[in-house]
Write an enzyme that holds these catalytic residues in place. Structure first.
Site, PDB file in Angstrom:
ATOM      1  N   HIS A  66       0.835  -1.207   0.000  1.00  0.00           N
ATOM      2  CA  HIS A  66       0.000   0.000   0.000  1.00  0.00           C
ATOM      3  C   HIS A  66       0.876   1.267   0.000  1.00  0.00           C
ATOM      4  O   HIS A  66       0.729   2.127  -0.869  1.00  0.00           O
ATOM      5  CB  HIS A  66      -0.923  -0.025   1.234  1.00  0.00           C
ATOM      6  CG  HIS A  66      -1.838   1.153   1.334  1.00  0.00           C
ATOM      7  ND1 HIS A  66      -3.143   1.112   0.907  1.00  0.00           N
ATOM      8  CD2 HIS A  66      -1.629   2.413   1.794  1.00  0.00           C
ATOM      9  CE1 HIS A  66      -3.708   2.302   1.106  1.00  0.00           C
ATOM     10  NE2 HIS A  66      -2.807   3.115   1.641  1.00  0.00           N
ATOM     11  N   GLU A  67       1.793   1.335   0.958  1.00  0.00           N
ATOM     12  CA  GLU A  67       2.633   2.540   1.050  1.00  0.00           C
ATOM     13  C   GLU A  67       3.549   2.656  -0.164  1.00  0.00           C
ATOM     14  O   GLU A  67       3.834   3.760  -0.629  1.00  0.00           O
ATOM     15  CB  GLU A  67       3.440   2.549   2.350  1.00  0.00           C
ATOM     16  CG  GLU A  67       2.595   2.552   3.639  1.00  0.00           C
ATOM     17  CD  GLU A  67       1.541   3.651   3.711  1.00  0.00           C
ATOM     18  OE1 GLU A  67       1.732   4.713   3.091  1.00  0.00           O
ATOM     19  OE2 GLU A  67       0.500   3.432   4.369  1.00  0.00           O
ATOM     20  N   HIS A  81       1.700   4.419  -2.832  1.00  0.00           N
ATOM     21  CA  HIS A  81       1.793   5.876  -2.642  1.00  0.00           C
ATOM     22  C   HIS A  81       3.173   6.362  -3.096  1.00  0.00           C
ATOM     23  O   HIS A  81       3.300   7.378  -3.776  1.00  0.00           O
ATOM     24  CB  HIS A  81       1.641   6.221  -1.151  1.00  0.00           C
ATOM     25  CG  HIS A  81       0.231   6.215  -0.644  1.00  0.00           C
ATOM     26  ND1 HIS A  81      -0.771   6.971  -1.188  1.00  0.00           N
ATOM     27  CD2 HIS A  81      -0.344   5.558   0.410  1.00  0.00           C
ATOM     28  CE1 HIS A  81      -1.912   6.785  -0.503  1.00  0.00           C
ATOM     29  NE2 HIS A  81      -1.674   5.919   0.472  1.00  0.00           N
TER      30      HIS A  81
END
Ligand code: ZN
Length: 500
Positions: free
Chosen positions: A265-266, A269
């Site tokens: 997820h990170e 980003h």
């Protein structure tokens, strides 16, 4: 337009960005390595930088530059200048309309509210928090009125996180989503086949998790020459430029998906940040569009890629080697377990199907709170009734109900919808990527994520803030934002899994 005015303007904007970059490195350091006793002095350092940023953003000199440029024909000449001027004008006007006194009052109120929220949550006693919510709502209504709004006050608050979004448009999409998603989740609950989630609680050592998380992040395209991963209590992604992006994760030896999917997820980003055009660093053409679009990138890599069967067809043998506890678990059982759908109380632990209903609830309540049609004391009842209607579960206490999120204590009304928009944008973008590259699954199966990343880079990352989120969706996918691609994605994944 005088080109010297424009280059002066760009230098000024870049300096603001650099000051914010200093702020973000200090914050990153605070979360990852600063010794506990450094906190008091760090707060002073951050306050100093915040003051410098505010002064630069609102200076008369800067206002004069913007006025000269906005009145010139710079905007018509090329989209780079037009975007940079449009966006800085918007930010400048927003910033100067809110008096310093109100900004400070908000900061003080938030500081007190956070402490009260922690206590209220600990004691599961909403009444302790209610007066702070009341005060914050009052201040945020003042902010909305000062910056101005059209149809609805709440829109002025959302504008800080999702520029250009309107409550009415979001409500339309959410209503359609809700009408289909609620019965869909109920049908999964009644399905004959159910996943065994206990498999994911098997003990896996932190060092092996760290190694695997790092390998996955690199495999999907996170560039470690321009970024790093560290550990923090709450995972986040920050950075100062496409060449310096910081991710954090956390490890639980009794629940390894937290680190693995959290890192994907990170990294999603982070890859957005790394994909922004370095030629425009520090200016709106080199910034992410909105929180919702940012979240679309992280969710696509976490869920649509990282929780897909082709991804695990490639990586599952590596996982079994890294985690001997998983040796006897077949791929299908693992794949089902990481895609379990279960209505629950807590938003941050929700699966990808039920998650958006948590947001539909918060969005509805916040609109009423800002409009004044829901009294603060009635929030717990309204919350519990909403959970029953949407997810069929009733929170057993306010601690796992209306007190669970930190957002209201920070006064960030209007932030929640960006999470759900991120999911909807992600599904719509992913469907478009599939149309452009019909063999996407085949590439994942080979462990090759370059084609998807290249597509995201050229269709989304490289545009910076050229388009507003709703415009970008139309440019990239050819259609307005809709719940349909998200529902199609859920049906395509979960119907076969649950055998319905
Ligand atoms: Zn995120």
């Amino acid at each position: 337009m005088s080109s010297s005015t424009y280059s002066q303007f760009v230098n000024h904007v870049r300096d603001i960005h650099r000051a914010q970059a200093i702020e973000s490195v200090l914050e990153w350091d605070q979360e990852t390595c600063m010794p506990r006793r450094g906190a008091a002095e760090r707060a002073e350092q951050l306050a100093l930088i915040a003051g410098i940023v505010h002064d630069r953003r609102t200076s008369d000199e800067f206002g004069g530059m913007i006025q000269r440029l906005a009145g010139s024909d710079a905007a018509g000449q090329d989209h780079v200048a037009a975007t940079n001027i449009r966006e800085m004008k918007r930010q400048y006007e927003r910033a100067v309309r809110i008096p310093r006194q109100l900004v400070q009052e908000l900061a003080r109120t938030v500081a007190l509210a956070k402490g009260a929220w922690v206590e209220a949550k600990r004691d599961s006693d909403f009444a302790k928090f209610a007066p702070h919510v009341e005060r914050l709502l009052d201040l945020k209504r003042q902010v909305a009125d000062l910056v101005g709004w059209g149809e609805e006050r709440y829109d002025a608050l959302m504008d800080e996180y999702e520029p250009g979004a309107t409550s009415a448009a979001i409500q339309r999409v959410f209503d359609q989503l809700r009408a289909e998603l609620v019965p869909f989740i109920q049908s999964l609950g009644r399905a004959p086949r159910q996943p065994d989630r206990s498999l994911l609680a098997r003990h896996c050592p932190q060092a092996a998790q760290a190694e695997l998380s790092r390998r996955f992040a690199a495999a999907i395209g996170f560039n470690f020459d321009a970024g790093r991963i560290d550990v923090s209590a709450h995972p986040f992604c920050s950075g100062t430029s496409p060449h310096d992006v910081r991710l954090t994760t956390r490890y639980r030896e009794d629940y390894f998906p937290s680190a693995l999917f959290g890192t994907l997820h990170e990294a999603g980003h982070g890859m957005y940040e790394q994909g922004l055009d370095p030629a425009h660093v520090g200016t709106p053409m080199g910034w992410a569009v909105s929180l919702g679009i940012h979240e679309s990138q992280s969710l696509m890599w976490e869920n649509m890629v990282g929780r897909s069967r082709p991804f695990w067809e490639h990586f599952y043998p590596d996982l079994q080697t890294a985690f001997p506890a998983m040796k006897d678990v077949p791929l299908d059982a693992f794949y089902f377990a990481v895609n379990a759908v279960t209505p629950s109380f807590i938003r941050v632990e929700a699966d990808e199907a039920t998650y958006n209903l948590h947001i539909v609830l918060r969005f509805g309540l916040e609109r009423q709170m800002i409009a004044g049609t829901l009294a603060v004391r009635d929030i717990p009842d309204a919350w519990n009734a909403g959970m029953r209607d949407l997810l069929g579960v009733t929170p057993t206490s306010d601690a796992v109900g209306c007190l669970q999120d930190i957002h209201w204590s920070q006064g960030t009304f209007g932030y929640f919808p960006t999470y759900a928009l991120g999911k909807l944008y992600a599904a719509q973008f992913f469907a478009a990527a599939r149309r452009a590259m019909p063999d996407l699954d085949g590439t994942f199966r080979r462990g090759d994520f370059g084609p998807l990343l290249d597509w995201l880079r050229s269709n989304i990352h490289r545009h910076g803030q050229r388009y507003r989120a709703h415009e970008l969706v139309k440019v990239v996918t050819g259609a307005e934002l809709s719940h349909r691609p998200f529902m199609d994605y859920l049906a395509g994944k979960f119907r076969p899994l649950y055998g319905i």
